[in-house]
Structures are given as C-alpha cells and as structure tokens.
Scaffold this motif. Structure first.
Motif, short mmCIF file in Angstrom:
data_model
loop_
_atom_site.label_atom_id
_atom_site.label_comp_id
_atom_site.label_asym_id
_atom_site.label_seq_id
_atom_site.Cartn_x
_atom_site.Cartn_y
_atom_site.Cartn_z
N LEU A 96 14.20 -46.30 -52.18
CA LEU A 96 12.83 -46.78 -52.05
C LEU A 96 12.92 -48.13 -51.36
CD1 LEU A 96 9.75 -46.72 -52.72
CD2 LEU A 96 10.34 -47.96 -54.82
N LEU B 23 5.72 -49.55 -48.40
CA LEU B 23 6.71 -48.83 -49.20
C LEU B 23 7.12 -47.53 -48.51
CD1 LEU B 23 4.95 -49.30 -52.62
CD2 LEU B 23 7.22 -50.18 -52.06
N MET C 153 8.02 -43.63 -61.62
CA MET C 153 9.40 -43.51 -61.15
C MET C 153 10.32 -43.55 -62.36
SD MET C 153 11.43 -45.67 -58.29
CE MET C 153 12.65 -44.77 -57.37
N VAL D 231 9.77 -44.03 -49.20
CA VAL D 231 10.72 -43.26 -49.99
C VAL D 231 11.49 -42.38 -49.01
CG1 VAL D 231 11.03 -41.54 -51.82
CG2 VAL D 231 9.17 -43.23 -52.00
N VAL E 130 10.23 -39.24 -58.72
CA VAL E 130 9.08 -40.02 -58.26
C VAL E 130 7.86 -39.12 -58.46
CG1 VAL E 130 8.01 -41.29 -56.38
CG2 VAL E 130 10.51 -41.19 -56.53
#
Length: 162
Positions: free
Chosen positions: A61, A131, A25, A133, A34
């Motif tokens: 994120l 996680l 990143m 994005v 990314v």
C-alpha cells in the motif's frame, strides 16, 4: 501446469470496486486482506464489507510513492524490526501499520478511483488521496495469488480455478 489468464475478465470483475470506499485492512496468518464497500449482513450475526481482496502474493500500500505497508512487513517484529522475525504470538510491523490504516480506512473511507489488472495478473488500485494498492503475481505455479471476494456471493481467484 501452464495457467491461462484472461485479464479482461479479471478487470471486469474488479471494476465493481470503482467508487467503493476502502473500509478495512488486516490479515489472516500471512495473507493480507483489504476490504471495500459498506457492511453486508450474513446469516446470524455475521457481517463484513461488501467486497475484499485476499492477497497471498507480494503486495503493498503506497501513499504518494512511499510504501506504508507491504507483505514483507509481516515477518518483522514491531517491537524491534531490525533484530528478528516475528513469532506467531508477537505483533509484526505489518500488524501495527495495518491497524493504523484500518482505523484510517474506517473513518476516511477513501474511494477506489481506478482499477487495472495486467496481462499477467498484477493488480493496481488507485484510491482517493494518492493511495495505491499493488499486488504482484510472482509464481509460475497455479497456486492462488489473490482472491476477489464478493461477500456472501461469488469469489474470483487468480489464477482462475481450473
């Protein structure tokens, strides 16, 4: 100019990221980057991850519903986030947070588990470990919001190049 968009085509392009690890990143000016996949060698000594998202639109994120870093963080000074905008030669909140995330991605390599492209070009990538994005298309203009890069191969832009 009104831009037409085919979400199914974008979904098909980005689905190649499923099972690819997030590996880096960073940013170039105010564009977030990314990276995904194993390194790919180019001409000479050039190399990079197999895939990347170059993000010109708002993005973030998340980890389990908490924002770890977002596109607005590039505006704020890391040394004093509450007192002013970052200058070109100063590290921003984005820089310090992205550096830590980059280190985490390079060692932990969380894999993409799910890709969703909305009918208006928003993107959501769900990765291992909670996680996420998210990219948000925010303009009625035809300027590039995001670009999916296959290193040393095809690029796919949203909105699609006319």
């Amino acid at each position: 100019m009104l831009v037409t968009f085919n979400a199914e085509v974008a979904q098909a392009r980005l689905t190649v990221l499923v099972d690819q690890p997030a590996t880096g990143m960073g940013r170039a000016l105010d564009m977030g980057i990314v990276e995904f996949g194993d390194p790919v060698n180019g001409l000479g000594t050039r190399s990079g991850s197999a895939f990347a998202l170059h993000i010109n639109c708002p993005f973030r994120l998340l980890l389990e519903g908490r924002v770890l870093v977002g596109s607005e963080d590039v505006k704020w000074l890391a040394k004093d986030a509450m007192r002013g905008f970052a200058e070109d030669d100063e590290r921003s909140v984005y820089d310090t947070r992205a550096e830590g995330i980059d280190d985490f991605f390079s060692t932990s390599r969380p894999k993409v588990r799910k890709v969703n492209v909305s009918s208006i070009g928003d993107v959501r990538l769900e990765l291992e470990g909670g996680l996420v994005v998210e990219l948000f298309a925010m303009s009625s203009q035809s300027s590039e919001a995001w670009r999916f890069v296959q290193r040393y191969g095809e690029h796919y832009t949203f909105p699609v190049d006319q």
